[in-house]
Design a protein around this motif. Structure first.
Motif, PDB file in Angstrom:
ATOM      1  N   LYS A   1       0.825  -1.209   0.000  1.00 36.11           N
ATOM      2  CA  LYS A   1       0.000   0.000   0.000  1.00 36.11           C
ATOM      3  C   LYS A   1       0.864   1.267   0.000  1.00 36.11           C
ATOM      4  CE  LYS A   1      -4.086  -2.201   1.938  1.00 36.11           C
ATOM      5  NZ  LYS A   1      -4.653  -2.368   0.583  1.00 36.11           N
ATOM      6  N   ILE A   2       2.027   1.187   0.613  1.00 38.22           N
ATOM      7  CA  ILE A   2       2.942   2.330   0.555  1.00 38.22           C
ATOM      8  C   ILE A   2       3.429   2.543  -0.881  1.00 38.22           C
ATOM      9  CG2 ILE A   2       5.255   3.115   1.208  1.00 38.22           C
ATOM     10  CD1 ILE A   2       4.759   2.037   3.982  1.00 38.22           C
ATOM     11  N   VAL A   3       3.790   1.445  -1.557  1.00 39.51           N
ATOM     12  CA  VAL A   3       4.219   1.545  -2.954  1.00 39.51           C
ATOM     13  C   VAL A   3       3.084   2.107  -3.807  1.00 39.51           C
ATOM     14  CG1 VAL A   3       4.839   0.204  -5.000  1.00 39.51           C
ATOM     15  CG2 VAL A   3       5.957  -0.275  -2.828  1.00 39.51           C
ATOM     16  N   ALA A   4       1.855   1.623  -3.589  1.00 33.29           N
ATOM     17  CA  ALA A   4       0.707   2.109  -4.350  1.00 33.29           C
ATOM     18  C   ALA A   4       0.487   3.603  -4.114  1.00 33.29           C
ATOM     19  CB  ALA A   4      -0.542   1.319  -3.959  1.00 33.29           C
ATOM     20  N   TYR A   5       0.661   4.031  -2.862  1.00 35.86           N
ATOM     21  CA  TYR A   5       0.493   5.452  -2.532  1.00 35.86           C
ATOM     22  C   TYR A   5       1.554   6.301  -3.232  1.00 35.86           C
ATOM     23  CZ  TYR A   5       0.233   9.746   0.207  1.00 35.86           C
ATOM     24  OH  TYR A   5       0.122  11.065   0.580  1.00 35.86           O
ATOM     25  N   ILE A   6       2.798   5.834  -3.203  1.00 40.54           N
ATOM     26  CA  ILE A   6       3.888   6.591  -3.833  1.00 40.54           C
ATOM     27  C   ILE A   6       3.659   6.733  -5.333  1.00 40.54           C
ATOM     28  CG2 ILE A   6       6.356   6.514  -4.416  1.00 40.54           C
ATOM     29  CD1 ILE A   6       6.820   5.236  -1.662  1.00 40.54           C
ATOM     30  N   VAL A   7       3.276   5.633  -5.992  1.00 39.41           N
ATOM     31  CA  VAL A   7       3.021   5.683  -7.432  1.00 39.41           C
ATOM     32  C   VAL A   7       1.856   6.608  -7.738  1.00 39.41           C
ATOM     33  CG1 VAL A   7       2.263   4.340  -9.438  1.00 39.41           C
ATOM     34  CG2 VAL A   7       3.986   3.395  -7.888  1.00 39.41           C
ATOM     35  N   ASP A   8       0.784   6.481  -6.958  1.00 41.91           N
ATOM     36  CA  ASP A   8      -0.442   7.227  -7.239  1.00 41.91           C
ATOM     37  C   ASP A   8      -0.331   8.702  -6.873  1.00 41.91           C
ATOM     38  OD1 ASP A   8      -3.177   7.394  -8.031  1.00 41.91           O
ATOM     39  OD2 ASP A   8      -3.766   7.401  -5.924  1.00 41.91           O
ATOM     40  N   ARG A   9       0.195   8.990  -5.686  1.00 39.51           N
ATOM     41  CA  ARG A   9       0.177  10.372  -5.185  1.00 39.51           C
ATOM     42  C   ARG A   9       1.454  11.155  -5.480  1.00 39.51           C
ATOM     43  NH1 ARG A   9      -5.252  11.072  -3.753  1.00 39.51           N
ATOM     44  NH2 ARG A   9      -5.975   9.042  -3.006  1.00 39.51           N
ATOM     45  N   VAL A  10       2.601  10.473  -5.438  1.00 45.94           N
ATOM     46  CA  VAL A  10       3.877  11.185  -5.601  1.00 45.94           C
ATOM     47  C   VAL A  10       4.312  11.208  -7.056  1.00 45.94           C
ATOM     48  CG1 VAL A  10       6.309  11.252  -4.929  1.00 45.94           C
ATOM     49  CG2 VAL A  10       4.570  10.540  -3.259  1.00 45.94           C
ATOM     50  N   ILE A  11       4.303  10.036  -7.709  1.00 45.33           N
ATOM     51  CA  ILE A  11       4.775   9.979  -9.096  1.00 45.33           C
ATOM     52  C   ILE A  11       3.724  10.525 -10.061  1.00 45.33           C
ATOM     53  CG2 ILE A  11       5.537   8.439 -10.947  1.00 45.33           C
ATOM     54  CD1 ILE A  11       6.732   6.618  -8.811  1.00 45.33           C
TER      55      ILE A  11
ATOM     56  N   THR B   1      -5.748   3.632  -9.996  1.00 45.92           N
ATOM     57  CA  THR B   1      -4.298   3.399 -10.059  1.00 45.92           C
ATOM     58  C   THR B   1      -3.792   2.800  -8.749  1.00 45.92           C
ATOM     59  OG1 THR B   1      -4.005   5.262 -11.576  1.00 45.92           O
ATOM     60  CG2 THR B   1      -2.046   4.470 -10.409  1.00 45.92           C
ATOM     61  N   PHE B   2      -4.235   3.380  -7.625  1.00 43.19           N
ATOM     62  CA  PHE B   2      -3.830   2.875  -6.310  1.00 43.19           C
ATOM     63  C   PHE B   2      -4.210   1.403  -6.165  1.00 43.19           C
ATOM     64  CE2 PHE B   2      -4.386   1.815  -1.904  1.00 43.19           C
ATOM     65  CZ  PHE B   2      -3.385   2.502  -1.226  1.00 43.19           C
ATOM     66  N   ILE B   3      -5.445   1.069  -6.540  1.00 45.82           N
ATOM     67  CA  ILE B   3      -5.936  -0.307  -6.384  1.00 45.82           C
ATOM     68  C   ILE B   3      -5.125  -1.279  -7.244  1.00 45.82           C
ATOM     69  CG2 ILE B   3      -7.908  -1.832  -6.789  1.00 45.82           C
ATOM     70  CD1 ILE B   3      -9.705   0.613  -6.115  1.00 45.82           C
ATOM     71  N   VAL B   4      -4.865  -0.902  -8.498  1.00 50.59           N
ATOM     72  CA  VAL B   4      -4.131  -1.782  -9.411  1.00 50.59           C
ATOM     73  C   VAL B   4      -2.693  -1.981  -8.938  1.00 50.59           C
ATOM     74  CG1 VAL B   4      -3.186  -2.000 -11.749  1.00 50.59           C
ATOM     75  CG2 VAL B   4      -5.551  -1.235 -11.420  1.00 50.59           C
ATOM     76  N   VAL B   5      -2.025  -0.886  -8.569  1.00 46.69           N
ATOM     77  CA  VAL B   5      -0.636  -0.994  -8.106  1.00 46.69           C
ATOM     78  C   VAL B   5      -0.568  -1.783  -6.807  1.00 46.69           C
ATOM     79  CG1 VAL B   5       1.401   0.291  -7.312  1.00 46.69           C
ATOM     80  CG2 VAL B   5       0.069   1.134  -9.258  1.00 46.69           C
ATOM     81  N   ASP B   6      -1.546  -1.581  -5.933  1.00 44.11           N
ATOM     82  CA  ASP B   6      -1.602  -2.322  -4.674  1.00 44.11           C
ATOM     83  C   ASP B   6      -1.687  -3.828  -4.934  1.00 44.11           C
ATOM     84  OD1 ASP B   6      -1.890  -2.929  -1.955  1.00 44.11           O
ATOM     85  OD2 ASP B   6      -4.062  -2.691  -2.022  1.00 44.11           O
ATOM     86  N   ILE B   7      -2.549  -4.224  -5.868  1.00 49.02           N
ATOM     87  CA  ILE B   7      -2.704  -5.648  -6.193  1.00 49.02           C
ATOM     88  C   ILE B   7      -1.408  -6.220  -6.757  1.00 49.02           C
ATOM     89  CG2 ILE B   7      -3.869  -7.286  -7.739  1.00 49.02           C
ATOM     90  CD1 ILE B   7      -6.382  -5.503  -7.476  1.00 49.02           C
ATOM     91  N   VAL B   8      -0.795  -5.501  -7.704  1.00 47.56           N
ATOM     92  CA  VAL B   8       0.448  -5.978  -8.321  1.00 47.56           C
ATOM     93  C   VAL B   8       1.561  -6.070  -7.279  1.00 47.56           C
ATOM     94  CG1 VAL B   8       2.265  -5.432  -9.993  1.00 47.56           C
ATOM     95  CG2 VAL B   8      -0.135  -5.105 -10.614  1.00 47.56           C
ATOM     96  N   ALA B   9       1.664  -5.051  -6.413  1.00 51.19           N
ATOM     97  CA  ALA B   9       2.710  -5.052  -5.388  1.00 51.19           C
ATOM     98  C   ALA B   9       2.497  -6.180  -4.389  1.00 51.19           C
ATOM     99  CB  ALA B   9       2.730  -3.702  -4.668  1.00 51.19           C
ATOM    100  N   GLN B  10       1.244  -6.454  -4.029  1.00 52.39           N
ATOM    101  CA  GLN B  10       0.977  -7.562  -3.103  1.00 52.39           C
ATOM    102  C   GLN B  10       1.362  -8.903  -3.723  1.00 52.39           C
ATOM    103  OE1 GLN B  10      -2.252  -7.891  -0.399  1.00 52.39           O
ATOM    104  NE2 GLN B  10      -2.949  -5.778  -0.702  1.00 52.39           N
ATOM    105  N   ILE B  11       1.148  -9.038  -5.026  1.00 48.81           N
ATOM    106  CA  ILE B  11       1.549 -10.278  -5.708  1.00 48.81           C
ATOM    107  C   ILE B  11       3.071 -10.423  -5.670  1.00 48.81           C
ATOM    108  CG2 ILE B  11       1.681 -11.440  -7.944  1.00 48.81           C
ATOM    109  CD1 ILE B  11      -1.104 -10.223  -8.558  1.00 48.81           C
ATOM    110  N   LEU B  12       3.796  -9.352  -6.002  1.00 49.32           N
ATOM    111  CA  LEU B  12       5.260  -9.412  -6.043  1.00 49.32           C
ATOM    112  C   LEU B  12       5.851  -9.625  -4.646  1.00 49.32           C
ATOM    113  CD1 LEU B  12       5.999  -6.557  -8.614  1.00 49.32           C
ATOM    114  CD2 LEU B  12       6.021  -9.030  -9.004  1.00 49.32           C
ATOM    115  N   PHE B  13       5.378  -8.857  -3.669  1.00 47.87           N
ATOM    116  CA  PHE B  13       5.865  -9.042  -2.298  1.00 47.87           C
ATOM    117  C   PHE B  13       5.441 -10.402  -1.747  1.00 47.87           C
ATOM    118  CE2 PHE B  13       5.813  -4.174  -1.746  1.00 47.87           C
ATOM    119  CZ  PHE B  13       7.152  -4.087  -2.088  1.00 47.87           C
TER     120      PHE B  13
END
Length: 298
Positions: A174-184, A195-207
């Protein structure tokens, strides 16, 4: 169909327990407008991370019986069932734990597993295929291996480890999703964007993949200790003989919740890093190099 139903039931129980815990602890929303509240996020991750592992642990015996069709031996119907119950009782006494429930499940493939929430509330089950295709001294060693899992507290230890891993997977995803969505991408919308939801799902799969590597490494380490305990309870030569017998057989498939506690497992399709059990050759070599004085449970 039964496994799908059990999967859905488990997940409903996890969500219910997690939501109840969040209400009791007063955990608020981790997303406050466009800001991320790290304290609330960590508590959210902690609750959901441990809810999953401990609900599964609490339901493990019931799930095992339902998913494999294992029948607990209440009153032995024949000499084989009496021998099973008596052997597990003797091994449990030697290991210093309460006698687990003993069950048999119908499967032509040889396997056995242990499960349960605590050392004194556990289940040891063997397949009909294991009983038919192994000599009695080999079955005794397999039972010793499973009783050692119980005596070593492996089910609780794995639940704790999985809870920790789940927590950090959720938290950092969720931190990665926040950084991609809000910062980048500089999204200023309130709440969760697509975007947050999609990145969160992908990051959870990778982690989650990285977490699985850690969990499986510990599982393989734990298997060596269960072999050691099985050798202590049933005899070193019997344990080695059982492992050698397993080399000639195709292990039976177990549901995911019990697979890590089976006597053996099928080779992983994703390579050595994702194996729950060491190779049988390595397990035999480790036992052969172990002295009688080094054999123990817990």
């Amino acid at each position: 169909m039964k496994r799908i139903g059990l999967f859905l039931l488990t997940n409903i129980a996890v969500i219910a327990v997690a939501m109840l815990a969040m209400n009791i602890l007063g955990v608020g929303n981790y997303m406050e407008g466009t800001s991320l509240n790290l304290n609330n996020l960590f508590m959210f991750a902690l609750i959901f991370g441990f809810a999953g592992s401990f609900v599964s642990l609490a339901m493990s015996k019931w799930m095992a019986k339902m998913s494999t069709g294992a029948k607990v031996i209440e009153t032995p119907r024949n000499a084989d069932e009496k021998w099973l119950v008596d052997t597990v009782a003797a091994q449990a006494a030697k290991a210093g734990i309460k006698t687990p429930e003993v069950a048999i499940y119908d499967s032509p493939e040889p396997n056995a597993f242990a499960t349960g929430m605590t050392k004194n509330n556990s289940l040891v089950a063997v397949s009909t295929g294991l009983m038919r295709n192994m000599r009695q001294n080999e079955v005794e060693a397999v039972l010793g291996h499973e009783v050692a899992h119980v005596a070593n507290g492996d089910m609780v230890t794995m639940a704790l480890l999985q809870g920790v891993l789940n927590t950090f997977v959720i938290f950092f995803a969720k931190i990665v999703a926040y950084i991609v969505d809000r910062v980048i991408l500089k999204n200023e919308e309130s709440g969760h964007s697509l975007t947050f939801i999609v990145v969160d799902i992908v990051a959870q799969i990778l982690f989650g993949i990285l977490a699985s590597i850690i969990a499986m490494k510990f599982s393989r380490y734990r298997e060596f200790h269960a072999d050691n305990g099985g050798a202590y309870l049933a005899g070193k030569e019997n344990m080695i003989a059982a492992l050698r017998r397993l080399q000639t057989m195709q292990p039976g498939e177990l549901p995911d919740q019990m697979a890590a506690f089976g006597i053996s497992a099928k080779k992983s399709s994703f390579g050595d890093l994702f194996k729950s059990h060491p190779d049988l050759e390595d397990r035999i070599a480790r036992l052969e190099a172990t002295t009688q004085e080094q054999l123990k449970v817990a």
